[in-house]
Motif scaffolding. Structure first.
Motif, PDB file in Angstrom:
ATOM      1  N   PHE A 189     -20.404   4.375  -2.498  1.00 32.02           N
ATOM      2  CA  PHE A 189     -20.891   5.669  -2.987  1.00 32.02           C
ATOM      3  C   PHE A 189     -21.851   6.255  -1.969  1.00 32.02           C
ATOM      4  O   PHE A 189     -22.721   5.545  -1.426  1.00 32.02           O
ATOM      5  CB  PHE A 189     -21.618   5.531  -4.320  1.00 32.02           C
ATOM      6  N   GLY A 190     -21.693   7.540  -1.701  1.00 33.92           N
ATOM      7  CA  GLY A 190     -22.579   8.204  -0.762  1.00 33.92           C
ATOM      8  C   GLY A 190     -22.814   9.651  -1.161  1.00 33.92           C
ATOM      9  O   GLY A 190     -21.944  10.297  -1.754  1.00 33.92           O
ATOM     10  N   MET A 191     -23.982  10.152  -0.816  1.00 31.61           N
ATOM     11  CA  MET A 191     -24.340  11.541  -1.104  1.00 31.61           C
ATOM     12  C   MET A 191     -25.111  12.110   0.076  1.00 31.61           C
ATOM     13  O   MET A 191     -26.076  11.501   0.556  1.00 31.61           O
ATOM     14  CB  MET A 191     -25.198  11.629  -2.364  1.00 31.61           C
ATOM     15  N   LEU A 192     -24.686  13.270   0.532  1.00 30.47           N
ATOM     16  CA  LEU A 192     -25.355  13.967   1.631  1.00 30.47           C
ATOM     17  C   LEU A 192     -25.773  15.351   1.135  1.00 30.47           C
ATOM     18  O   LEU A 192     -24.978  16.055   0.508  1.00 30.47           O
ATOM     19  CB  LEU A 192     -24.420  14.082   2.829  1.00 30.47           C
ATOM     20  N   VAL A 193     -27.003  15.729   1.449  1.00 25.50           N
ATOM     21  CA  VAL A 193     -27.519  17.055   1.108  1.00 25.50           C
ATOM     22  C   VAL A 193     -28.136  17.659   2.361  1.00 25.50           C
ATOM     23  O   VAL A 193     -28.985  17.032   3.012  1.00 25.50           O
ATOM     24  CB  VAL A 193     -28.565  16.992  -0.021  1.00 25.50           C
ATOM     25  N   GLN A 194     -27.702  18.853   2.723  1.00 24.21           N
ATOM     26  CA  GLN A 194     -28.298  19.600   3.831  1.00 24.21           C
ATOM     27  C   GLN A 194     -28.717  20.969   3.332  1.00 24.21           C
ATOM     28  O   GLN A 194     -28.056  21.568   2.474  1.00 24.21           O
ATOM     29  CB  GLN A 194     -27.305  19.761   4.982  1.00 24.21           C
ATOM     30  N   ALA A 195     -29.819  21.465   3.869  1.00 20.21           N
ATOM     31  CA  ALA A 195     -30.311  22.799   3.520  1.00 20.21           C
ATOM     32  C   ALA A 195     -30.838  23.471   4.778  1.00 20.21           C
ATOM     33  O   ALA A 195     -31.298  22.804   5.712  1.00 20.21           O
ATOM     34  CB  ALA A 195     -31.407  22.704   2.459  1.00 20.21           C
ATOM     35  N   PHE A 196     -30.778  24.798   4.803  1.00 20.68           N
ATOM     36  CA  PHE A 196     -31.290  25.540   5.953  1.00 20.68           C
ATOM     37  C   PHE A 196     -31.817  26.894   5.496  1.00 20.68           C
ATOM     38  O   PHE A 196     -31.350  27.466   4.514  1.00 20.68           O
ATOM     39  CB  PHE A 196     -30.195  25.737   7.017  1.00 20.68           C
ATOM     40  N   GLN A 232     -19.137  11.176  -1.844  1.00 16.01           N
ATOM     41  CA  GLN A 232     -17.994  10.307  -1.629  1.00 16.01           C
ATOM     42  C   GLN A 232     -18.089   9.098  -2.551  1.00 16.01           C
ATOM     43  O   GLN A 232     -19.169   8.502  -2.701  1.00 16.01           O
ATOM     44  CB  GLN A 232     -17.921   9.827  -0.175  1.00 16.01           C
ATOM     45  N   VAL A 233     -16.967   8.756  -3.158  1.00 15.34           N
ATOM     46  CA  VAL A 233     -16.869   7.589  -4.030  1.00 15.34           C
ATOM     47  C   VAL A 233     -15.658   6.783  -3.592  1.00 15.34           C
ATOM     48  O   VAL A 233     -14.577   7.342  -3.372  1.00 15.34           O
ATOM     49  CB  VAL A 233     -16.714   7.995  -5.508  1.00 15.34           C
ATOM     50  N   ARG A 234     -15.844   5.467  -3.452  1.00 13.18           N
ATOM     51  CA  ARG A 234     -14.760   4.588  -3.051  1.00 13.18           C
ATOM     52  C   ARG A 234     -14.539   3.562  -4.167  1.00 13.18           C
ATOM     53  O   ARG A 234     -15.099   2.458  -4.147  1.00 13.18           O
ATOM     54  CB  ARG A 234     -15.099   3.908  -1.732  1.00 13.18           C
ATOM     55  N   PRO A 235     -13.713   3.893  -5.176  1.00 11.11           N
ATOM     56  CA  PRO A 235     -13.501   2.972  -6.291  1.00 11.11           C
ATOM     57  C   PRO A 235     -12.765   1.701  -5.886  1.00 11.11           C
ATOM     58  O   PRO A 235     -12.843   0.689  -6.589  1.00 11.11           O
ATOM     59  CB  PRO A 235     -12.686   3.798  -7.286  1.00 11.11           C
ATOM     60  N   SER A 236     -12.029   1.738  -4.779  1.00 12.06           N
ATOM     61  CA  SER A 236     -11.366   0.550  -4.265  1.00 12.06           C
ATOM     62  C   SER A 236     -11.258   0.679  -2.754  1.00 12.06           C
ATOM     63  O   SER A 236     -11.543   1.740  -2.184  1.00 12.06           O
ATOM     64  CB  SER A 236      -9.969   0.395  -4.885  1.00 12.06           C
ATOM     65  N   ASP A 237     -10.821  -0.407  -2.107  1.00 12.17           N
ATOM     66  CA  ASP A 237     -10.681  -0.366  -0.655  1.00 12.17           C
ATOM     67  C   ASP A 237      -9.628   0.631  -0.209  1.00 12.17           C
ATOM     68  O   ASP A 237      -9.631   1.081   0.939  1.00 12.17           O
ATOM     69  CB  ASP A 237     -10.326  -1.757  -0.118  1.00 12.17           C
ATOM     70  N   ASP A 238      -8.733   0.974  -1.127  1.00  8.66           N
ATOM     71  CA  ASP A 238      -7.611   1.836  -0.760  1.00  8.66           C
ATOM     72  C   ASP A 238      -7.786   3.290  -1.173  1.00  8.66           C
ATOM     73  O   ASP A 238      -6.903   4.107  -0.905  1.00  8.66           O
ATOM     74  CB  ASP A 238      -6.327   1.300  -1.391  1.00  8.66           C
ATOM     75  N   LEU A 239      -8.873   3.623  -1.850  1.00  9.66           N
ATOM     76  CA  LEU A 239      -9.025   4.988  -2.354  1.00  9.66           C
ATOM     77  C   LEU A 239     -10.447   5.488  -2.129  1.00  9.66           C
ATOM     78  O   LEU A 239     -11.418   4.820  -2.509  1.00  9.66           O
ATOM     79  CB  LEU A 239      -8.702   5.038  -3.850  1.00  9.66           C
ATOM     80  N   THR A 240     -10.551   6.661  -1.501  1.00 15.98           N
ATOM     81  CA  THR A 240     -11.834   7.327  -1.311  1.00 15.98           C
ATOM     82  C   THR A 240     -11.721   8.751  -1.849  1.00 15.98           C
ATOM     83  O   THR A 240     -10.804   9.496  -1.473  1.00 15.98           O
ATOM     84  CB  THR A 240     -12.240   7.370   0.172  1.00 15.98           C
ATOM     85  N   LEU A 241     -12.635   9.098  -2.741  1.00 15.52           N
ATOM     86  CA  LEU A 241     -12.673  10.434  -3.314  1.00 15.52           C
ATOM     87  C   LEU A 241     -13.858  11.202  -2.735  1.00 15.52           C
ATOM     88  O   LEU A 241     -14.935  10.625  -2.509  1.00 15.52           O
ATOM     89  CB  LEU A 241     -12.796  10.361  -4.833  1.00 15.52           C
ATOM     90  N   TRP A 262      -6.015   8.067   0.182  1.00 13.74           N
ATOM     91  CA  TRP A 262      -5.447   6.958  -0.583  1.00 13.74           C
ATOM     92  C   TRP A 262      -4.452   6.184   0.277  1.00 13.74           C
ATOM     93  O   TRP A 262      -3.503   6.751   0.819  1.00 13.74           O
ATOM     94  CB  TRP A 262      -4.748   7.536  -1.811  1.00 13.74           C
ATOM     95  N   ASN A 263      -4.665   4.871   0.388  1.00 13.34           N
ATOM     96  CA  ASN A 263      -3.680   3.984   0.989  1.00 13.34           C
ATOM     97  C   ASN A 263      -2.695   3.561  -0.098  1.00 13.34           C
ATOM     98  O   ASN A 263      -2.969   2.666  -0.905  1.00 13.34           O
ATOM     99  CB  ASN A 263      -4.344   2.739   1.587  1.00 13.34           C
ATOM    100  N   LEU A 264      -1.530   4.200  -0.134  1.00 14.89           N
ATOM    101  CA  LEU A 264      -0.566   3.920  -1.183  1.00 14.89           C
ATOM    102  C   LEU A 264       0.037   2.526  -1.027  1.00 14.89           C
ATOM    103  O   LEU A 264       0.431   1.893  -2.013  1.00 14.89           O
ATOM    104  CB  LEU A 264       0.539   4.974  -1.158  1.00 14.89           C
ATOM    105  N   SER A 265       0.128   2.061   0.196  1.00 14.90           N
ATOM    106  CA  SER A 265       0.607   0.709   0.483  1.00 14.90           C
ATOM    107  C   SER A 265       0.077   0.320   1.846  1.00 14.90           C
ATOM    108  O   SER A 265      -0.687   1.072   2.470  1.00 14.90           O
ATOM    109  CB  SER A 265       2.144   0.661   0.459  1.00 14.90           C
ATOM    110  N   ASP A 266       0.508  -0.836   2.341  1.00 15.58           N
ATOM    111  CA  ASP A 266       0.039  -1.255   3.654  1.00 15.58           C
ATOM    112  C   ASP A 266       0.455  -0.280   4.748  1.00 15.58           C
ATOM    113  O   ASP A 266      -0.215  -0.164   5.763  1.00 15.58           O
ATOM    114  CB  ASP A 266       0.585  -2.644   3.989  1.00 15.58           C
TER     115      ASP A 266
END
Length: 906
Positions: free
Chosen positions: A241-248, A309-318, A396-400
């Motif tokens: 899990f990650g969060m980025l905030v930028q302001a200007f 960004q959320v990575r619920p598994s090694d194969d999927l990043t949202l 998403w890594n659907l397969s190898d």
């Protein structure tokens, strides 16, 4: 040209068929190896890890950024240039576009329409083409864009993106793709500019913060304004899990001091009484307007970026992204003008006048009672522009061996001029006038007699207190797939689809009916032009001038006008003639094969695009109009256009030696005409009876592109390269002129105007790019490049030329840097030769050769505190526009800018 396109498509189709056959041949071997080899490494994940390693910035400073950029360029499968940030929030220049102009094949311009030259780069173009033929993306997707300048909001609306809304602090790197691939989004003639922002999970540390606080000093207005930007990034220790905030928030004052000649020179009619009495003046050009012009503006930009960004598994990043930027851009333009249009084509000059190269270069006119020799425009506008986008991504890594990327997004740009406060007065009654021209190299010397003080005003007029709004919106969805293979020449397939719905609209729904403004305004507060006005551009013309203050102008017009809203009928201020819309649906599908052999690699693919356009516009009609208002009467017009095409592309890369790379590329690309070129209703200027309009029958620009380049990476951070390129553009957009009857806001009736209208014509560009960069010892380095672009079209402009918009034949950059563990310094000089901008009145006009010098210094006090000083336009260049060697158009001086910032990292 059609034969060349057919041959290119057939060649690439043959490559795709060959790839399929070779893959089938290798399939049995691959399966056997997989069955006997046990668990296979995920090709999809391995490729992602490789890309991430190249993309993630793990080094800082000038030397690190140069090295990272060359690594990405060398590894790329197609021709590209890269600029990477020296550190978080620190591109090697204050402005993104200023950074890009240092790359080979890249040009920048400071304006998008007829607002003249400014001190900040605003538009980017590639390889001798106009900005409208260059596509700008953020993280691979489009961005809605609209401008602060009123003409760019309605009459001159391109497909280019305004970089003034994109602060450099957001950027991780910028990729300039100069050859096409099937997987790239269509829209750029020779490529695209892709601005890459940071992602939370790409940071090395769990917590990262950056704060930049400083100020900018502009020496022309003599103002200092605050500058702020900040970044905070968090990711958990499992990197899921990650969060980025930028302001200007960045504010600055601008002042531009100039001589302008709006609309260019007029021509004395051979049948006029003046030509009959003075035959040597028949067909001679005279200035219609000569202006002493002061423009001031405050640009206040603020916004921010949020990335999750959320990575619920090694194969999927949202991922979820949101960006917003708004710039308040209120501005005041004053133009005190010798009014040649009121006398120069009808009154004979005194004896002793001079005609040279068809221009009345020296003339003095005796004062005639009842003739006003000055017209003076004071225009204060409340203006703003903003952009925003929101995206939802799934990686998403659907397969190898199969990976997929999905994205849904929306973007919107808005440019607004909600209020315009305009005073136009005449003066110098019976005072006479004189001028002396010096070709296009220096301003015109001119003067007027008579009373030019506020007491000498002989008449007052106003117009344009009207709301003007531009809307630019797009919704899209993309699905991209990559299938990897474990063996054989074919390394992977890329295939996918994209659907987008885009709309661009110009609106002017309401405004004010003026009352007795002058009775109040004539007693309003006044101020004077600044001391030393326009000294940097030279010339002798009126400089000690007065003007009404913005508050006086606004108060008098607001207090003596009636704002009419929600009235779309004959008694309302709905300006239908300034409105139009273009709606586009874009469906694309592609297939690309990626090859790799011993010491060579490449790709070939096809991209199918289907575009549907709905265009709505208005034409003046007084017989049986569909709509009417106080601005006149119009018919509604609707047009449907459909375009479908298959675009082939191929790229080959040969590693001739460990440090020597040969690249070959061929492609066809499609670029749609500017929105206003398609949809804009015809419009006109009452000062010189010229204008413009759209052409809904325009066809897309189809370009056949060929590249060949050699790159020698002779040492770390060292490169010597040469690239030759060719573009054959079918249905390039040029501009012809025709007479149209339009409604005049001054006379309240139809008048004849000379209106420029876009048309299709074929064109071509041939060129060469040369680049050299090398470190000198441990701390020093140099970089230089040169671009040659020779462009021409089948269309002949009014001056007899066949130039292309935006083509500078010669562009070069020279730079040097120093950096150790504590200090850093850069200096760079960029110069481009003259190029065609568009039409001034009915004749083409050009920007003269321009060179700019910039420098930056940095000091690292501690690991968490550093300081930077960026200086732009150190040579204070004069930006010159002209129509010919004998006829100038304008001369602009903007001054220098200095940015001092403290950077805190934690």
């Amino acid at each position: 040209m059609s034969h060349r396109k057919t041959l290119l498509t057939a060649s690439i189709l043959a490559s795709l068929c060959l790839a399929g056959a070779l893959h089938a041949q290798d399939a049995g071997q691959t399966t056997t190896e997989a069955e006997g080899g046990g668990a296979q490494t995920s090709n999809a994940q391995a490729e992602k890890d490789r890309i991430k390693q190249l993309s993630t910035i793990t080094v800082t400073g000038i030397r690190g950024s140069v090295e990272k950029a060359l690594d990405i360029k060398r590894d790329s499968s197609s021709t590209m240039e890269v600029v990477t940030a020296e550190d978080v929030g620190k591109l090697p220049a204050h402005n993104v576009a200023d950074t890009l102009q240092r790359l080979p094949g890249v040009n920048i311009s400071s304006s998008s329409a007829d607002e003249g030259g400014f001190d900040e780069a605003d538009r980017v173009s590639l390889r001798g083409t106009s900005p409208s033929l260059t596509q700008t993306l953020i993280n691979g997707h489009g961005v809605g864009s609209a401008d602060w300048f009123v003409l760019s909001q309605g009459n001159n609306v391109g497909r280019s993106v305004s970089y003034t809304l994109l602060p450099s602090e957001l950027v991780s790197r910028v990729e300039v793709h100069k050859s096409s691939e099937a997987r790239f989004q269509d829209g750029g003639t020779t490529g695209n500019v892709n601005i890459i922002t940071r992602k939370p999970l790409d940071f090395e540390k769990q917590y990262t913060g950056n704060l930049s606080v400083g100020a900018v000093y502009a020496d022309a207005p003599g103002k200092t304004d605050p500058q702020f930007s900040g970044l905070f990034n968090y990711k958990n220790d499992t990197n899921t899990f990650g969060m980025l905030v930028q302001a200007f928030k960045q504010k600055r004052h601008l002042r531009r001091e100039a001589q302008e000649i709006p609309g260019g020179f007029a021509v004395i009619d051979a049948a006029s009484p003046l030509a009959q009495s003075n035959p040597d003046l028949a067909g001679v050009s005279v200035p219609g307007l000569l202006g002493s012009t002061l423009f001031e503006q405050v640009r206040d930009r603020k916004g921010g970026l949020v990335e999750l960004q959320v990575r619920p598994s090694d194969d999927l990043t949202l991922g979820l992204s949101g960006f917003y930027s708004k710039m308040e851009a209120n501005n005041y333009n004053r133009n005190f003008m010798l009014w040649g249009g009121s006398f120069a084509t009808s009154q004979a000059p005194e004896l002793g006048y001079t005609v040279q190269d068809g221009v009345l270069t020296n003339a003095t006119y005796a004062g005639v009672p009842g003739t006003n020799y000055v017209v003076y425009d004071m225009i204060y506008r409340e203006a703003s522009s903003k952009t925003q986008y929101y995206t939802l991504d799934a990686d998403w890594n659907l397969s190898d061996n199969v990976s997929a990327k999905f994205q849904a997004g929306t973007t919107k740009g808005v440019g607004e001029t909600p209020r315009q406060f305009i005073a136009e007065v005449t003066a110098a009654n019976g005072g006479g006038a004189s001028w002396t021209t010096h070709g296009n190299s220096a301003p015109v010397d001119w003067n007027v007699g008579g009373d030019i003080s506020p007491a000498g005003v002989t008449s007052f007029g106003t117009w344009g207190n009207q709301e003007v709004r531009a809307l630019d919106k797009e919704n899209w969805f993309t699905a991209d797939f990559t299938q990897y293979f474990n063996a054989g020449m074919v390394q992977s397939f890329n295939y996918g689809v994209r659907y987008a719905k885009h709309s661009r609209e110009a609106q002017s729904p309401e405004g004010a009916t003026p009352g007795d403004i002058w009775s109040t305004l004539q007693n309003g507060a006044t101020a004077n032009y600044p001391g030393g006005f326009a000294e940097g551009i030279g010339g002798s013309f009126p400089r000690d001038l007065w003007y009404f203050t913005p508050d006086a102008l606004k108060s008098a017009i607001t207090g003596n006008s009636t704002w009419l809203s929600n009235d779309d009928g004959p008694t309302g201020r709905h300006n239908y003639g300034a409105e139009w819309s273009v709606d586009e649906k874009n469906l694309a599908a592609y297939f690309q094969v990626n090859f790799e052999g011993e010491n060579w690699s490449g790709n070939a693919g096809l991209r199918y695009i289907k575009i549907e356009q709905d265009i709505d516009t208005y034409f003046a009609d007084t017989v049986s109009p569909d709509v009417s208002s106080l601005f006149g009467a119009w018919d509604r017009r609707h047009y449907d256009n459909k375009h479908s095409r298959v675009l082939p592309s191929a790229n080959l890369k040969f590693n001739l030696a460990q440090d020597l790379v040969l690249r070959l590329a061929a492609s066809q690309t499609q670029t749609l005409p500017d929105y206003s070129a398609l949809g804009a209703s015809s419009w006109g200027s009452d000062l010189n009876k010229t204008g413009g309009g759209g052409n809904p029958d325009l066809k897309p620009v189809i370009s056949t592109n060929v590249d060949a380049g050699l790159e020698w990476y002779f040492m770390p951070r060292g490169l010597l390269s040469a690239t030759a390129y060719s573009m054959d553009m079918k249905d390039y957009v040029a501009y012809g002129v025709q007479t149209q009857m339009l409604f005049s806001e001054l006379t309240n009736q139809l008048e004849a105007y000379q209106v420029s209208r876009p048309i299709n014509a074929d064109a071509k560009v041939r060129g060469v790019e040369l680049a050299y960069q090398q470190p000198i010892g441990e701390y020093f380095g140099i970089n230089t490049n040169y671009t040659y672009a020779d462009g021409s079209s089948d269309f002949t402009w009014a001056d007899g030329s066949d130039h292309l918009l935006g083509t500078s034949k010669n562009t070069y950059n020279v730079g040097a840097y120093f950096e150790n563990d504590t200090f850093g310094a850069r200096v760079s000089y960029t110069r481009r030769s003259s190029f065609l901008i568009g039409l001034s009145g009915t004749r083409p006009y050009y920007q003269d050769s321009l060179g700019t010098l910039s420098a930056s210094l940095s000091y690292k006090a501690t690991d968490w505190l550093s300081f930077s000083l960026d200086a732009l336009n150190l040579n204070n260049p004069t930006i010159k526009y002209y129509q010919s060697e004998a006829i100038p158009t304008s001369f602009y001086e903007n001054g220098r800018q200095y940015y001092l910032n403290a950077h805190l990292n934690f």
